[in-house]
Design a protein around this motif. Structure first.
Motif, PDB file in Angstrom:
ATOM      1  N   GLU A 110       0.806  -1.216   0.000  1.00 17.48           N
ATOM      2  CA  GLU A 110       0.000   0.000   0.000  1.00 17.48           C
ATOM      3  C   GLU A 110       0.845   1.275   0.000  1.00 17.48           C
ATOM      4  OE1 GLU A 110      -2.957  -0.355   3.048  1.00 17.48           O
ATOM      5  OE2 GLU A 110      -3.528  -2.343   2.381  1.00 17.48           O
ATOM      6  N   GLY A 111       2.156   1.121  -0.286  1.00 16.27           N
ATOM      7  CA  GLY A 111       2.999   2.315  -0.406  1.00 16.27           C
ATOM      8  C   GLY A 111       3.194   3.074   0.895  1.00 16.27           C
ATOM      9  N   PHE A 114       6.058   5.750   1.537  1.00 13.91           N
ATOM     10  CA  PHE A 114       6.006   7.167   1.120  1.00 13.91           C
ATOM     11  C   PHE A 114       5.929   8.087   2.344  1.00 13.91           C
ATOM     12  CE2 PHE A 114       4.074   5.726  -3.078  1.00 13.91           C
ATOM     13  CZ  PHE A 114       5.141   6.151  -3.851  1.00 13.91           C
ATOM     14  N   ARG A 115       5.238   7.601   3.389  1.00 13.77           N
ATOM     15  CA  ARG A 115       4.995   8.468   4.555  1.00 13.77           C
ATOM     16  C   ARG A 115       6.256   8.725   5.364  1.00 13.77           C
ATOM     17  NH1 ARG A 115       0.269   5.130   4.436  1.00 13.77           N
ATOM     18  NH2 ARG A 115      -1.397   6.338   3.491  1.00 13.77           N
ATOM     19  N   VAL A 122      11.219  15.120  -1.151  1.00 14.91           N
ATOM     20  CA  VAL A 122      10.176  15.112  -2.193  1.00 14.91           C
ATOM     21  C   VAL A 122      10.415  16.276  -3.153  1.00 14.91           C
ATOM     22  CG1 VAL A 122       7.700  15.334  -2.656  1.00 14.91           C
ATOM     23  CG2 VAL A 122       8.479  14.036  -0.672  1.00 14.91           C
ATOM     24  N   ASP A 141      -0.453  19.190  -8.604  1.00 15.39           N
ATOM     25  CA  ASP A 141      -0.387  18.658  -7.239  1.00 15.39           C
ATOM     26  C   ASP A 141       0.000  19.693  -6.174  1.00 15.39           C
ATOM     27  OD1 ASP A 141      -1.182  16.222  -8.125  1.00 15.39           O
ATOM     28  OD2 ASP A 141       0.810  15.358  -8.249  1.00 15.39           O
TER      29      ASP A 141
ATOM     30  N   ASP B  33      -7.912  12.708  -9.130  1.00  9.44           N
ATOM     31  CA  ASP B  33      -7.745  14.139  -9.396  1.00  9.44           C
ATOM     32  C   ASP B  33      -9.082  14.876  -9.419  1.00  9.44           C
ATOM     33  OD1 ASP B  33      -4.985  14.114  -9.570  1.00  9.44           O
ATOM     34  OD2 ASP B  33      -4.969  13.631 -11.700  1.00  9.44           O
ATOM     35  N   GLN B  59      -4.484   2.569  -2.529  1.00  9.59           N
ATOM     36  CA  GLN B  59      -3.770   3.053  -1.337  1.00  9.59           C
ATOM     37  C   GLN B  59      -2.380   3.583  -1.713  1.00  9.59           C
ATOM     38  OE1 GLN B  59      -6.776   2.984   0.292  1.00  9.59           O
ATOM     39  NE2 GLN B  59      -5.347   3.129   1.970  1.00  9.59           N
ATOM     40  N   PHE B  60      -1.731   2.894  -2.654  1.00 10.60           N
ATOM     41  CA  PHE B  60      -0.399   3.310  -3.115  1.00 10.60           C
ATOM     42  C   PHE B  60      -0.466   4.715  -3.722  1.00 10.60           C
ATOM     43  CE2 PHE B  60       2.799   3.622  -6.474  1.00 10.60           C
ATOM     44  CZ  PHE B  60       3.953   3.153  -5.867  1.00 10.60           C
ATOM     45  N   GLU B  61      -1.423   4.916  -4.627  1.00 10.98           N
ATOM     46  CA  GLU B  61      -1.544   6.221  -5.299  1.00 10.98           C
ATOM     47  C   GLU B  61      -1.943   7.311  -4.294  1.00 10.98           C
ATOM     48  OE1 GLU B  61      -0.518   6.679  -8.252  1.00 10.98           O
ATOM     49  OE2 GLU B  61      -0.661   4.753  -9.290  1.00 10.98           O
ATOM     50  N   ALA B  63      -1.229   7.311  -1.017  1.00  8.47           N
ATOM     51  CA  ALA B  63      -0.079   7.589  -0.136  1.00  8.47           C
ATOM     52  C   ALA B  63       0.915   8.501  -0.854  1.00  8.47           C
ATOM     53  CB  ALA B  63       0.598   6.275   0.275  1.00  8.47           C
ATOM     54  N   PHE B  64       1.116   8.254  -2.141  1.00  9.53           N
ATOM     55  CA  PHE B  64       2.023   9.099  -2.927  1.00  9.53           C
ATOM     56  C   PHE B  64       1.508  10.537  -2.979  1.00  9.53           C
ATOM     57  CE2 PHE B  64       2.677  10.902  -7.223  1.00  9.53           C
ATOM     58  CZ  PHE B  64       4.029  11.182  -7.123  1.00  9.53           C
ATOM     59  N   ARG B  65       0.220  10.674  -3.273  1.00  8.96           N
ATOM     60  CA  ARG B  65      -0.349  12.015  -3.363  1.00  8.96           C
ATOM     61  C   ARG B  65      -0.226  12.773  -2.044  1.00  8.96           C
ATOM     62  NH1 ARG B  65      -4.294  12.307  -7.871  1.00  8.96           N
ATOM     63  NH2 ARG B  65      -3.313  10.662  -9.047  1.00  8.96           N
ATOM     64  N   GLU B  66      -0.468  12.061  -0.946  1.00 12.08           N
ATOM     65  CA  GLU B  66      -0.383  12.718   0.369  1.00 12.08           C
ATOM     66  C   GLU B  66       1.011  13.273   0.600  1.00 12.08           C
ATOM     67  OE1 GLU B  66      -1.656  10.039   3.448  1.00 12.08           O
ATOM     68  OE2 GLU B  66      -3.624   9.836   2.499  1.00 12.08           O
ATOM     69  N   VAL B  67       2.036  12.486   0.232  1.00 17.25           N
ATOM     70  CA  VAL B  67       3.395  12.948   0.514  1.00 17.25           C
ATOM     71  C   VAL B  67       3.773  14.121  -0.396  1.00 17.25           C
ATOM     72  CG1 VAL B  67       4.766  11.383  -0.964  1.00 17.25           C
ATOM     73  CG2 VAL B  67       5.701  12.144   1.174  1.00 17.25           C
ATOM     74  N   VAL B  68       3.303  14.114  -1.638  1.00 18.42           N
ATOM     75  CA  VAL B  68       3.617  15.238  -2.543  1.00 18.42           C
ATOM     76  C   VAL B  68       2.876  16.494  -2.095  1.00 18.42           C
ATOM     77  CG1 VAL B  68       3.461  16.101  -4.908  1.00 18.42           C
ATOM     78  CG2 VAL B  68       4.125  13.741  -4.506  1.00 18.42           C
ATOM     79  N   ARG B  69       1.592  16.340  -1.808  1.00 21.72           N
ATOM     80  CA  ARG B  69       0.814  17.506  -1.385  1.00 21.72           C
ATOM     81  C   ARG B  69       1.285  18.040  -0.042  1.00 21.72           C
ATOM     82  NH1 ARG B  69      -4.214  18.180  -4.248  1.00 21.72           N
ATOM     83  NH2 ARG B  69      -3.995  16.940  -6.132  1.00 21.72           N
ATOM     84  N   GLY B  70       1.781  17.130   0.801  1.00 26.39           N
ATOM     85  CA  GLY B  70       2.300  17.545   2.105  1.00 26.39           C
ATOM     86  C   GLY B  70       3.580  18.358   1.981  1.00 26.39           C
TER      87      GLY B  70
END
Lengths: 195, 97
Positions: A110-111, A114-115, A122, A141, B33, B59-61, B63-70
């Motif tokens: 579930e990736g 990344f967290r 990043v 984004d 999006d 969930q993978f996509e 989690a990636f979005r959260e880290v970029v937006r964060g």
């Protein structure tokens, strides 16, 4: 204060921070970003009569900023256009399968890794993306522009926005996966443990 | 009589609203999006709500979005940049309030 000055101050100047952030991500340099912001607002002010009230002023300013940036990098632009024109895959095919997910799903389905990645890393990976992909990812984004708005800023069709955005994100994911393996947030792929 | 066919072991007809994993995956990024039309969005959402196979990719996509937006910086422009802009605009005849 004239009416035109008042409108400009009320509608355009509040976006100065956003334009600076965008310029910084485009140019990777604080000095170049400062010049870009200055040129952007100067051109916007001189062309204020061309701005349509009620449309999204931030997108209009990003368009000017992008054009000023590309003009200052004319030679790079020719190379990037050739790069972009040579391979523009179907966006839905890009969405259908994500090779980065396929490669990591056995190790972290579930990736979650990344967290563990810090913001600076990043942004560094983002800054290292090819320019055309970087602009699409930053506008979508980080700046929350819609596909249609990104298309206007980059002056490309919506299909091209999707392709660049999806490819840019995959490149960014790949860079973050490599970093996560290097830092131990994600196990190395089987057979790579020694390297 | 869909319930009767199921009860008798017959295959349930595919509802027009149902989509396959492949179709959901093709629209996944546009879905995340918020760029799909309402009907299409609802179809993907309905599929993702119940599909275990698609769950990890979703969930993978995410989690990636959260880290970029964060990583977004609400970073203000340095004061000297703002001053330069106002100075240049002033030379153009702009007067700030």
């Amino acid at each position: 204060m004239t009416e035109s000055s008042a409108d400009f101050e009320a509608e355009a100047l509040p976006h100065l921070d956003a334009v600076y952030s965008f310029a910084l991500r485009l140019s990777n340099s604080e000095e170049a970003a400062a010049d870009l912001v200055q040129d952007t607002f100067l051109r916007a002010y001189r062309s204020w009569d061309q701005y349509t009230p009620g449309t999204r002023c931030k997108s209009w300013l990003f368009t000017i900023c992008r054009n000023v940036f590309l003009r200052s990098r004319e030679r790079d632009r020719r190379r990037d256009e050739i790069l972009a024109e040579s391979a523009e895959p179907d966006p839905r095919a890009l969405s259908r399968e994500n090779p980065v997910f396929m490669e990591t799903r056995e190790r972290d389905p579930e990736g979650s890794f990344f967290r563990s990645i810090v913001d600076d890393r990043v942004l560094q990976a983002l800054d290292e993306l090819p320019k055309e992909f970087r602009m699409a990812v930053v506008l979508s984004d980080l700046e929350d522009l819609s596909y249609e708005e990104v298309a206007q800023v980059l002056d490309v069709p919506i299909g091209t926005v999707k392709s660049r955005l999806f490819r840019g994100r995959q490149l960014l994911q790949k860079a973050l996966v490599d970093y996560a393996v290097q830092e131990g947030y994600l196990p190395a792929p089987p057979g790579d443990e020694e390297s | 009589m869909d319930w009767l066919r199921r009860l008798l072991g017959g295959r349930r007809a595919r509802s027009p609203q149902e989509i396959t994993c492949m179709e959901a995956a093709e629209r996944l990024l546009e879905f995340l999006d918020g760029e799909l039309e309402e009907v299409s969005h609802e179809e993907v959402e309905a599929h993702l709500d119940v599909c275990q196979k698609c769950f990890p990719r979703l969930q993978f996509e995410k989690a990636f979005r959260e880290v970029v937006r964060g990583a977004r910086r609400g970073r203000p422009a340095p004061s000297h940049v703002r001053d330069r802009v106002l100075e240049v605009l002033g030379e153009e005849g702009h007067s700030s309030s």
